[in-house]
Design a protein around this motif. Structure first.
Motif, PDB file in Angstrom:
ATOM      1  N   TRP A 344       2.421 -20.186   5.558  1.00 18.45           N
ATOM      2  CA  TRP A 344       2.514 -19.599   4.224  1.00 18.45           C
ATOM      3  C   TRP A 344       1.322 -18.681   3.966  1.00 18.45           C
ATOM      4  CZ3 TRP A 344       6.874 -20.502   1.520  1.00 18.45           C
ATOM      5  CH2 TRP A 344       7.623 -21.639   1.826  1.00 18.45           C
ATOM      6  N   ALA A 345       1.545 -17.689   3.126  1.00 19.50           N
ATOM      7  CA  ALA A 345       0.456 -16.836   2.637  1.00 19.50           C
ATOM      8  C   ALA A 345       0.876 -16.284   1.278  1.00 19.50           C
ATOM      9  CB  ALA A 345       0.169 -15.696   3.605  1.00 19.50           C
ATOM     10  N   VAL A 346      -0.110 -16.012   0.429  1.00 17.09           N
ATOM     11  CA  VAL A 346       0.160 -15.449  -0.900  1.00 17.09           C
ATOM     12  C   VAL A 346      -0.608 -14.144  -1.034  1.00 17.09           C
ATOM     13  CG1 VAL A 346      -0.091 -15.765  -3.391  1.00 17.09           C
ATOM     14  CG2 VAL A 346       0.590 -17.696  -1.952  1.00 17.09           C
ATOM     15  N   PHE A 347       0.094 -13.123  -1.537  1.00 18.70           N
ATOM     16  CA  PHE A 347      -0.534 -11.816  -1.726  1.00 18.70           C
ATOM     17  C   PHE A 347       0.126 -11.121  -2.913  1.00 18.70           C
ATOM     18  CE2 PHE A 347      -0.641  -7.225  -1.104  1.00 18.70           C
ATOM     19  CZ  PHE A 347      -1.982  -6.994  -0.823  1.00 18.70           C
ATOM     20  N   GLY A 348      -0.701 -10.721  -3.885  1.00 20.81           N
ATOM     21  CA  GLY A 348      -0.207  -9.926  -5.005  1.00 20.81           C
ATOM     22  C   GLY A 348       0.909 -10.564  -5.797  1.00 20.81           C
ATOM     23  N   GLY A 349       0.884 -11.876  -5.949  1.00 21.87           N
ATOM     24  CA  GLY A 349       1.925 -12.529  -6.733  1.00 21.87           C
ATOM     25  C   GLY A 349       3.181 -12.849  -5.947  1.00 21.87           C
ATOM     26  N   TYR A 350       3.139 -12.676  -4.625  1.00 24.94           N
ATOM     27  CA  TYR A 350       4.289 -12.999  -3.782  1.00 24.94           C
ATOM     28  C   TYR A 350       3.885 -14.027  -2.727  1.00 24.94           C
ATOM     29  CZ  TYR A 350       6.499  -8.949  -5.898  1.00 24.94           C
ATOM     30  OH  TYR A 350       7.022  -8.064  -6.800  1.00 24.94           O
ATOM     31  N   GLU A 457       8.995 -14.154  -1.644  1.00 23.43           N
ATOM     32  CA  GLU A 457       9.543 -14.476  -2.964  1.00 23.43           C
ATOM     33  C   GLU A 457       8.424 -14.406  -3.994  1.00 23.43           C
ATOM     34  OE1 GLU A 457      11.049 -18.430  -2.828  1.00 23.43           O
ATOM     35  OE2 GLU A 457       9.126 -19.333  -2.321  1.00 23.43           O
ATOM     36  N   PRO A 458       8.758 -14.094  -5.244  1.00 26.89           N
ATOM     37  CA  PRO A 458       7.718 -14.006  -6.280  1.00 26.89           C
ATOM     38  C   PRO A 458       7.210 -15.387  -6.660  1.00 26.89           C
ATOM     39  CG  PRO A 458       9.883 -13.664  -7.244  1.00 26.89           C
ATOM     40  CD  PRO A 458      10.086 -13.735  -5.756  1.00 26.89           C
ATOM     41  N   VAL A 459       5.933 -15.453  -7.029  1.00 28.77           N
ATOM     42  CA  VAL A 459       5.354 -16.728  -7.463  1.00 28.77           C
ATOM     43  C   VAL A 459       4.786 -16.643  -8.869  1.00 28.77           C
ATOM     44  CG1 VAL A 459       4.815 -17.537  -5.155  1.00 28.77           C
ATOM     45  CG2 VAL A 459       3.135 -16.154  -6.381  1.00 28.77           C
ATOM     46  N   ASP A 460       4.907 -15.483  -9.540  1.00 29.94           N
ATOM     47  CA  ASP A 460       4.418 -15.371 -10.914  1.00 29.94           C
ATOM     48  C   ASP A 460       5.490 -14.723 -11.757  1.00 29.94           C
ATOM     49  OD1 ASP A 460       4.352 -12.754 -10.156  1.00 29.94           O
ATOM     50  OD2 ASP A 460       2.170 -12.551 -10.204  1.00 29.94           O
ATOM     51  N   ASP A 461       5.095 -14.013 -12.835  1.00 30.41           N
ATOM     52  CA  ASP A 461       6.069 -13.452 -13.763  1.00 30.41           C
ATOM     53  C   ASP A 461       6.516 -12.055 -13.373  1.00 30.41           C
ATOM     54  OD1 ASP A 461       3.739 -12.384 -16.381  1.00 30.41           O
ATOM     55  OD2 ASP A 461       3.711 -12.123 -14.219  1.00 30.41           O
ATOM     56  N   ARG A 462       6.366 -11.704 -12.102  1.00 28.84           N
ATOM     57  CA  ARG A 462       6.861 -10.410 -11.651  1.00 28.84           C
ATOM     58  C   ARG A 462       8.383 -10.441 -11.586  1.00 28.84           C
ATOM     59  NH1 ARG A 462       2.815  -7.357  -8.101  1.00 28.84           N
ATOM     60  NH2 ARG A 462       0.844  -8.239  -8.772  1.00 28.84           N
ATOM     61  N   PRO A 463       9.010  -9.290 -11.389  1.00 25.19           N
ATOM     62  CA  PRO A 463      10.473  -9.271 -11.321  1.00 25.19           C
ATOM     63  C   PRO A 463      10.987 -10.211 -10.246  1.00 25.19           C
ATOM     64  CG  PRO A 463       9.580  -7.054 -11.389  1.00 25.19           C
ATOM     65  CD  PRO A 463       8.421  -7.979 -11.208  1.00 25.19           C
ATOM     66  N   LYS A 464      12.115 -10.839 -10.505  1.00 24.55           N
ATOM     67  CA  LYS A 464      12.698 -11.766  -9.545  1.00 24.55           C
ATOM     68  C   LYS A 464      13.172 -11.053  -8.286  1.00 24.55           C
ATOM     69  CE  LYS A 464      12.098 -15.344 -12.105  1.00 24.55           C
ATOM     70  NZ  LYS A 464      11.080 -16.317 -11.739  1.00 24.55           N
ATOM     71  N   ARG A 465      13.431  -9.773  -8.404  1.00 23.69           N
ATOM     72  CA  ARG A 465      13.916  -9.014  -7.261  1.00 23.69           C
ATOM     73  C   ARG A 465      12.991  -7.830  -7.055  1.00 23.69           C
ATOM     74  NH1 ARG A 465      18.601  -8.447  -4.418  1.00 23.69           N
ATOM     75  NH2 ARG A 465      19.202  -6.369  -3.727  1.00 23.69           N
ATOM     76  N   MET A 466      12.507  -7.658  -5.850  1.00 21.58           N
ATOM     77  CA  MET A 466      11.592  -6.562  -5.586  1.00 21.58           C
ATOM     78  C   MET A 466      12.336  -5.239  -5.631  1.00 21.58           C
ATOM     79  SD  MET A 466       9.245  -8.116  -2.577  1.00 21.58           S
ATOM     80  CE  MET A 466       8.096  -6.771  -2.728  1.00 21.58           C
ATOM     81  N   VAL A 467      11.628  -4.197  -6.067  1.00 18.43           N
ATOM     82  CA  VAL A 467      12.235  -2.875  -6.157  1.00 18.43           C
ATOM     83  C   VAL A 467      12.574  -2.378  -4.760  1.00 18.43           C
ATOM     84  CG1 VAL A 467      11.878  -0.505  -6.878  1.00 18.43           C
ATOM     85  CG2 VAL A 467      10.929  -2.367  -8.232  1.00 18.43           C
ATOM     86  N   ARG A 468      13.770  -1.886  -4.596  1.00 15.45           N
ATOM     87  CA  ARG A 468      14.167  -1.352  -3.297  1.00 15.45           C
ATOM     88  C   ARG A 468      15.007  -0.114  -3.512  1.00 15.45           C
ATOM     89  NH1 ARG A 468      18.660  -2.209   0.250  1.00 15.45           N
ATOM     90  NH2 ARG A 468      18.104  -1.865   2.425  1.00 15.45           N
ATOM     91  N   VAL A 469      14.685   0.941  -2.808  1.00 18.14           N
ATOM     92  CA  VAL A 469      15.446   2.178  -2.892  1.00 18.14           C
ATOM     93  C   VAL A 469      16.305   2.298  -1.651  1.00 18.14           C
ATOM     94  CG1 VAL A 469      15.308   4.677  -3.093  1.00 18.14           C
ATOM     95  CG2 VAL A 469      13.599   3.249  -4.212  1.00 18.14           C
ATOM     96  N   LYS A 470      17.596   2.553  -1.829  1.00 22.26           N
ATOM     97  CA  LYS A 470      18.500   2.659  -0.683  1.00 22.26           C
ATOM     98  C   LYS A 470      18.117   3.840   0.192  1.00 22.26           C
ATOM     99  CE  LYS A 470      22.456   0.511  -2.938  1.00 22.26           C
ATOM    100  NZ  LYS A 470      23.850   0.687  -3.368  1.00 22.26           N
ATOM    101  N   GLN A 471      18.163   3.628   1.500  1.00 26.55           N
ATOM    102  CA  GLN A 471      17.842   4.672   2.459  1.00 26.55           C
ATOM    103  C   GLN A 471      19.007   4.855   3.419  1.00 26.55           C
ATOM    104  OE1 GLN A 471      14.946   6.475   2.641  1.00 26.55           O
ATOM    105  NE2 GLN A 471      14.329   5.538   0.721  1.00 26.55           N
TER     106      GLN A 471
END
Length: 476
Positions: A344-350, A457-471
């Motif tokens: 496990w590792a935690v970075f930036g709320g994830y 996965e998020p561990v704080d109050d950030r969005p439940k789904r990470m922003v992703r732009v279709k490519q």
């Protein structure tokens, strides 16, 4: 008693029709000593005998007219004593300088709102009448205004009541005279060098004489129509706000620009004003200049931001328009080192989970939160970090290197978010731009003997789904 009885009936009907206040209301009457405010005082002192209301009179002495100001204060005290209405008089000191009329008004309302709060009263009641309404509408029109300005003075706005907008000055003067009182006169009201006085003394009489004898009635009707229109557009704006909101971050209200461009300028103005009010809870400081600036921001390209009054900030971020109150916090992220045996590792709320695999799981489909990498060539330890100057990688589906900066621009990642996107790397080689693309060279091959699965996965109050732009190209 004809004037008073007729006025009382008119006032009662107006209060009931507009539902201005409920039984038992506590009302703070603002009384200057002029005919309008004394008419207000006379009417409500009689209404108090017919309906359960509590009255308190307030007179603010600005001290601008010397002994005449003191005489006005004495007059109000004397009439309140005779009517058995409690009165509070306050004196304010105004410094010399321009815009004296507005500064006096601000000082007066500061006193009124203070008394409203400390005595726990419900409303401030003001004596503006039909002529004041006409002057306000015309002044707004000459300045350049929209529906809101053409609605003039509101009968009821928050904790302010204007119950006499259907009365003429002559009606109120007749009521005061019938009650046996005289009113104070302010000589400055005759000075036509002031625009409002010029309007009152010269322009309105001219319009009545040459164009519309019933000008005041016509403008009152216009104000009523515009107030209804204003309420309608506000309701529509509130409904659009709820339907179109696509917030993806705490503290940020966001909307797709595509849908907003279909609105008319009037609809868009009310929508922007509603957004502004939702952010800072203040409606009065949003003007047409702010609307035009927001419209230009929306119609521009790329990323940009606009500073509005009351610490409201608007952002254009490619296809989205967003609003925040103050600058959004962007915490500095600490690089994390991941050894080969770490789970496990935690970075930036994830939270990141690492699993060593030998085979691709059946039915595995990579997405923005779950990828599997070829671990044969990984050089441990891994790092989870923010972007660094000069970062380059080969996005999956491509054959050439691409600067990470250009990748973010092409992927329409807002500039303020780019430092918050986690980067997983071994040494200087980027393996995964989390939420977006894996490096082409890190994708599993048929010959891969070791695989590394990473789940985030998020561990704080950030969005439940990470922003992703279709490519285009491969999913990763």
């Amino acid at each position: 008693m004809l004037a008073l009885e007729s006025g009382l009936e008119k006032l009662r009907n107006h209060i009931d029709d507009k539902q201005l206040f409920a039984a038992g209301a506590k009302l703070l009457l603002a009384v200057s000593g002029g005919s309008d405010s004394l008419g207000l005082l006379c009417l409500f002192s009689k209404l108090r005998l017919q309906r359960p209301i509590t009255l308190l009179c307030c007179h603010v002495n600005h001290g601008l007219r010397g002994e005449h100001s003191d005489s006005d204060e004495a007059l109000v005290k004397d009439i309140c004593l005779k009517l058995n209405v409690p009165v509070i008089c306050r004196r304010v000191q105004l410094e010399e300088g321009g815009d004296l009329e507005n500064r006096a008004r601000e000082a007066r309302f500061e006193v009124l709102y203070h008394l409203l709060d400390i005595y726990n009263f419900d409303y401030i009641v003001l004596g503006h009448q039909q002529e004041d309404q006409a002057e306000t509408i015309l002044m707004n029109m000459f300045r350049g205004t929209g529906i809101n300005g053409m609605a003039g003075i509101r009968i009821k706005q928050n904790r302010l009541l204007h119950p006499l907008l259907g009365f003429t000055r002559e009606e109120l003067q007749a009521i005061v005279t019938e009650c046996g009182f005289t009113w104070a006169t302010d000589a400055t009201n005759e000075d036509t060098s002031f625009k409002r006085n010029h309007l009152r003394r010269e322009l309105i009489p001219y319009l009545q004489a040459h164009f519309a004898p019933d000008l005041l009635d016509k403008l009152s009707h216009l104000a009523s129509v515009m107030e209804d229109a204003d309420a309608y557009f506000k309701q529509q704006a509130a409904s659009r706000f709820k339907r179109r909101r696509i917030d993806k971050e705490p503290g940020l209200i966001s909307f797709e620009i595509k849908g907003l461009k279909r609105l008319s300028d009037t609809e868009l103005y009310y929508f922007f004003k509603h957004c502004y009010t939702e952010v800072c809870y203040e409606e009065m400081d949003f003007f047409n200049t702010h609307f035009q600036a927001l419209k230009a921001l929306m119609e521009g390209g790329g990323s940009a931001k606009l500073y509005l009054p009351n610490d409201v900030i608007a952002y254009r971020e490619y296809e989205n328009l967003s609003f925040s109150w103050g600058e959004l916090e962007t915490p500095e992220l600490q690089e994390q080192t991941v050894e080969e045996d770490r789970v496990w590792a935690v970075f930036g709320g994830y939270r990141f989970q690492f699993k060593n695999l030998k085979l691709l799981p059946k039915g595995y489909e990579p997405d923005e939160t779950n990828v599997i990498l070829d671990a044969d060539d990984i050089v441990w330890p891994l790092t989870i970090r923010s972007r660094e100057p000069g970062d380059r990688f080969i996005p999956s589906g491509m054959s050439n290197h691409k600067k990470l900066k250009h990748f973010f621009i092409d992927s329409k990642v807002p500039a303020r978010l780019r430092d918050q996107v986690p980067i997983i790397a071994d040494g200087n080689r980027i393996l995964w731009v989390v939420g977006y693309r894996v490096d082409e060279r890190a994708l599993p091959r048929e010959s891969s003997s070791k695989l590394l699965q990473i789940i985030v996965e998020p561990v704080d109050d950030r969005p439940k789904r990470m922003v992703r732009v279709k490519q285009k190209g491969k999913k990763q």
